[in-house]
Design an enzyme around this catalytic site. Structure first.
Site, mmCIF file in Angstrom:
data_model
loop_
_atom_site.group_PDB
_atom_site.id
_atom_site.type_symbol
_atom_site.label_atom_id
_atom_site.label_comp_id
_atom_site.label_asym_id
_atom_site.label_seq_id
_atom_site.Cartn_x
_atom_site.Cartn_y
_atom_site.Cartn_z
ATOM 1 N N CYS A 102 0.882 -1.158 0.000
ATOM 2 C CA CYS A 102 0.000 0.000 0.000
ATOM 3 C C CYS A 102 0.924 1.214 0.000
ATOM 4 O O CYS A 102 2.096 1.085 0.343
ATOM 5 C CB CYS A 102 -0.839 -0.029 1.283
ATOM 6 N N HIS A 103 0.409 2.375 -0.396
ATOM 7 C CA HIS A 103 1.315 3.531 -0.357
ATOM 8 C C HIS A 103 0.981 4.490 0.791
ATOM 9 O O HIS A 103 1.444 5.624 0.809
ATOM 10 C CB HIS A 103 1.358 4.257 -1.702
ATOM 11 N N ASP A 140 -4.039 6.099 5.047
ATOM 12 C CA ASP A 140 -5.467 5.768 5.070
ATOM 13 C C ASP A 140 -5.999 5.495 6.470
ATOM 14 O O ASP A 140 -7.213 5.428 6.667
ATOM 15 C CB ASP A 140 -5.730 4.553 4.167
HETATM 16 P P1 NAD Z 1 -10.574 -0.817 -11.502
HETATM 17 O O1 NAD Z 1 -11.921 -1.457 -11.534
HETATM 18 O O2 NAD Z 1 -10.364 0.489 -12.200
HETATM 19 O O3 NAD Z 1 -9.493 -1.828 -12.102
HETATM 20 C C1 NAD Z 1 -9.462 -3.156 -11.743
HETATM 21 C C2 NAD Z 1 -9.246 -4.029 -12.962
HETATM 22 O O4 NAD Z 1 -9.511 -5.373 -12.562
HETATM 23 C C3 NAD Z 1 -10.201 -3.733 -14.147
HETATM 24 O O5 NAD Z 1 -9.449 -3.513 -15.315
HETATM 25 C C4 NAD Z 1 -11.041 -4.996 -14.252
HETATM 26 O O6 NAD Z 1 -11.417 -5.319 -15.579
HETATM 27 C C5 NAD Z 1 -10.098 -6.021 -13.658
HETATM 28 N N1 NAD Z 1 -10.739 -7.267 -13.250
HETATM 29 C C6 NAD Z 1 -11.969 -7.456 -12.708
HETATM 30 N N2 NAD Z 1 -12.184 -8.775 -12.514
HETATM 31 C C7 NAD Z 1 -11.076 -9.417 -12.934
HETATM 32 C C8 NAD Z 1 -10.700 -10.779 -12.976
HETATM 33 N N3 NAD Z 1 -11.503 -11.755 -12.540
HETATM 34 N N4 NAD Z 1 -9.478 -11.092 -13.472
HETATM 35 C C9 NAD Z 1 -8.647 -10.118 -13.911
HETATM 36 N N5 NAD Z 1 -8.949 -8.822 -13.904
HETATM 37 C C10 NAD Z 1 -10.147 -8.475 -13.413
HETATM 38 O O7 NAD Z 1 -10.165 -0.710 -9.977
HETATM 39 P P2 NAD Z 1 -9.036 0.190 -9.290
HETATM 40 O O8 NAD Z 1 -9.680 1.416 -8.752
HETATM 41 O O9 NAD Z 1 -7.849 0.307 -10.166
HETATM 42 O O10 NAD Z 1 -8.689 -0.722 -8.025
HETATM 43 C C11 NAD Z 1 -8.130 -2.015 -8.160
HETATM 44 C C12 NAD Z 1 -7.815 -2.594 -6.790
HETATM 45 O O11 NAD Z 1 -6.675 -1.926 -6.226
HETATM 46 C C13 NAD Z 1 -8.945 -2.389 -5.771
HETATM 47 O O12 NAD Z 1 -9.030 -3.535 -4.950
HETATM 48 C C14 NAD Z 1 -8.483 -1.193 -4.957
HETATM 49 O O13 NAD Z 1 -9.057 -1.184 -3.680
HETATM 50 C C15 NAD Z 1 -7.005 -1.460 -4.918
HETATM 51 N N6 NAD Z 1 -6.147 -0.323 -4.596
HETATM 52 C C16 NAD Z 1 -5.045 -0.613 -3.860
HETATM 53 C C17 NAD Z 1 -4.164 0.382 -3.515
HETATM 54 C C18 NAD Z 1 -2.937 0.017 -2.703
HETATM 55 O O14 NAD Z 1 -2.087 0.867 -2.488
HETATM 56 N N7 NAD Z 1 -2.792 -1.233 -2.241
HETATM 57 C C19 NAD Z 1 -4.403 1.698 -3.933
HETATM 58 C C20 NAD Z 1 -5.542 1.974 -4.723
HETATM 59 C C21 NAD Z 1 -6.397 0.939 -5.059
#
Ligand code: NAD
Length: 478
Positions: free
Chosen positions: A173-174, A259
């Site tokens: 996470c960032h 967060d």
């Molecule tokens: P998003 O919906 O824009 O992108 C997610 C992608 O996953 C989409 O392209 C979608 O088509 C794809 N996807 C859906 N089902 C799938 C499957 N079965 N197999 C492969 N790909 C699949 O979402 P986002 O806003 O980019 O967020 C993605 C994840 O990252 C979320 O869980 C969010 O909470 C998390 N996130 C994490 C951090 C971090 O620092 N750890 C920061 C921001 C977001």
């Protein structure tokens, strides 16, 4: 050189940051990246841009895309999971059902867990996918590292370590960048800060903050006394120095980082008015109805901008030439702040995400200091060994070496904040592993928004009856 599988590669901002960081890491020249997504359109756009960027920089990286999970995992050295199963549309659908039954911002918006895409109960398919990916790694690439970026990181990485213990997994996470936001506000040279954070994902605390060898917590308090009254957020996510952060400092004796500030208790989240009071006017933080709407709109604009740039790149336009990028941005009416991902790609700086530095450290053996989510195994004395904690660590060719947390977390942080958060994680993870829907009902029964058993039953029934939740119904035998 490593082969890297990226699951959910259509997550445009994430993928472009990853690609930018790979290009800037010469040590990883020759790597192969397999981009995987179920959304072919998004996947294609990212692939086109990745190839165009690599071509424009002359970097030695190979990209290909696939819609097959197995294909992305087989023979990989690293598998990054950033997928959001069901997407934001599904999350909104479930949030709406929650609100219909009296759960403001949905059933997953819980005390100490208010982050709006951090579903621990309402997105069964997301948790099931985490386990499926880990199982496939165990079968097809048993030596690969699973790098978990998708949320919920705390529940998800703990679940994976218990369900598929043989797989090497780390979560990122960032949120810890909040430390540098504080340093910047205080006018401190970031190179002179000696800092540590510790806790769980989205529940980390500034356990060490020294400047030029001296304890510097008093400088944070001085900033509060002199500046808090004039503070205004620049965007809904700008909360590191909000009244909420200082209220948590007062309650728990340590500064919440990243967060964590979003994850305070009920009294600050009951309604929009309270949120605005603690997280600032006009949005009331990222997780209010206004703040989250802002975020979703921004995400949509980014996806559109990526598609537009990909179309232009496919036509042979040199989209990564800064002058061309500027012209395109203006002609398409893309707001400046959305197009900054192009600027960040072309600048010399790394994105600040930790995935590529992790891959670099493991591959080359050159140590990097990162903040990781790993099984506790004695790092935090007061937390059980089989719970995943977020702590700084040195990563090198031998693996991950968490730092000793010194000074330790305050007793108030551990007992008043981390323990109740841990207890809810346990209920959610055990509900999944032991197929105990009654554990999910137990979480809801501890929620002050639940007025009757019938209310909790009804909301869960309606969520489970969604067509996409057939696997959830089968899993729990409902
Ligand atoms: P998003 O919906 O824009 O992108 C997610 C992608 O996953 C989409 O392209 C979608 O088509 C794809 N996807 C859906 N089902 C799938 C499957 N079965 N197999 C492969 N790909 C699949 O979402 P986002 O806003 O980019 O967020 C993605 C994840 O990252 C979320 O869980 C969010 O909470 C998390 N996130 C994490 C951090 C971090 O620092 N750890 C920061 C921001 C977001």
């Amino acid at each position: 050189m490593p082969r890297i599988g990226v699951i959910g590669a259509g997550s445009a901002v994430f993928s472009m940051r990853l690609i930018g960081d790979l290009v800037k890491s010469e040590e990883l020249s020759g790597s192969e990246v397999v981009l995987m997504d179920v959304d072919e359109e998004r996947l294609r756009a990212v692939e086109i841009l990745a190839k165009a960027f690599v071509e424009s920089t002359g970097a030695d990286l190979r990209f290909r895309s696939t819609t097959s999970l197995e294909d992305a995992i087989r023979d990989s050295d690293f598998v990054i999971n950033t997928a959001l199963v069901g997407g934001h549309e599904y999350l909104e659908k479930v949030r709406k059902i929650g609100e219909k039954y009296g759960y403001y911002r949905g059933i997953d918006a819980q005390e100490f867990n208010m982050v709006s895409d951090y579903y621990t109960m309402g997105n069964f398919n997301q948790l099931a996918y985490f386990v499926e990916i880990a199982e496939k790694i165990a079968e097809l690439s048993p030596n690969a590292w699973l790098i978990q970026a998708a949320n919920p990181v705390f529940e998800g990485v703990t679940l994976i370590t218990r369900a598929v213990p043989q797989v090497k997994v780390v979560g990122f996470c960032h949120g810890h960048h909040g430390v540098f936001k504080i340093a910047q506000a205080l006018g401190l040279d970031p190179r002179e800060i000696d800092w540590q954070v510790a806790g769980f994902n989205h529940a980390i605390w500034l356990s060490r903050f020294r400047y030029k060898g001296e304890d510097a917590y008093h400088l944070i308090e001085k900033w509060r006394d002199e500046n808090l009254k004039d503070w205004k957020p620049k965007d809904p996510f700008d909360d590191q120095l909000s009244p909420m952060a200082f209220e948590m400092l007062k309650t728990y004796g340590m500064m919440p980082i990243g967060d964590t500030v979003r994850n305070s208790s009920w009294r600050y989240h009951r309604n929009l008015r309270e949120k605005i009071r603690w997280y600032g006017d006009p949005w009331g933080g990222a997780d209010s109805e206004l703040g989250w709407e802002w975020y979703k709109k921004t995400l949509k604009m980014v996806v559109k901008a990526v598609e537009f740039f990909a179309r232009k790149a496919a036509e042979g336009v040199r989209v990564f030439d800064p002058k061309v990028a500027k012209k395109l941005t203006l002609s398409a009416g893309i707001p400046e702040e959305i197009s900054k991902w192009i600027d960040s790609l072309t600048s010399d700086e790394m994105s600040g995400e930790q995935h590529v530095p992790f891959i670099r450290a493991i591959t080359t053996g050159n140590p990097e200091r990162l903040v990781v989510n790993v099984k506790n195994d004695g790092v935090l004395n007061d937390i059980p060994d089989d719970v995943v904690v977020e702590v700084p660590a040195i990563v090198d060719g031998e693996g991950i070496h968490p730092e000793k947390i010194d000074p330790p977390l305050k007793d108030e942080v551990v007992r008043l904040y981390l323990y109740p958060r841990l207890s809810r994680m346990e209920l959610a993870v055990r509900a999944f592993l032991e197929r105990r829907i009654d554990y999910i009902k137990e979480i809801l029964s501890r929620d002050p928004r639940t007025m009757s058993e019938g209310q909790a039953e009804a909301v869960l029934e309606e969520i489970a009856s969604l067509p996409e939740n057939e696997p959830m119904r089968r899993h729990y035998g409902i």
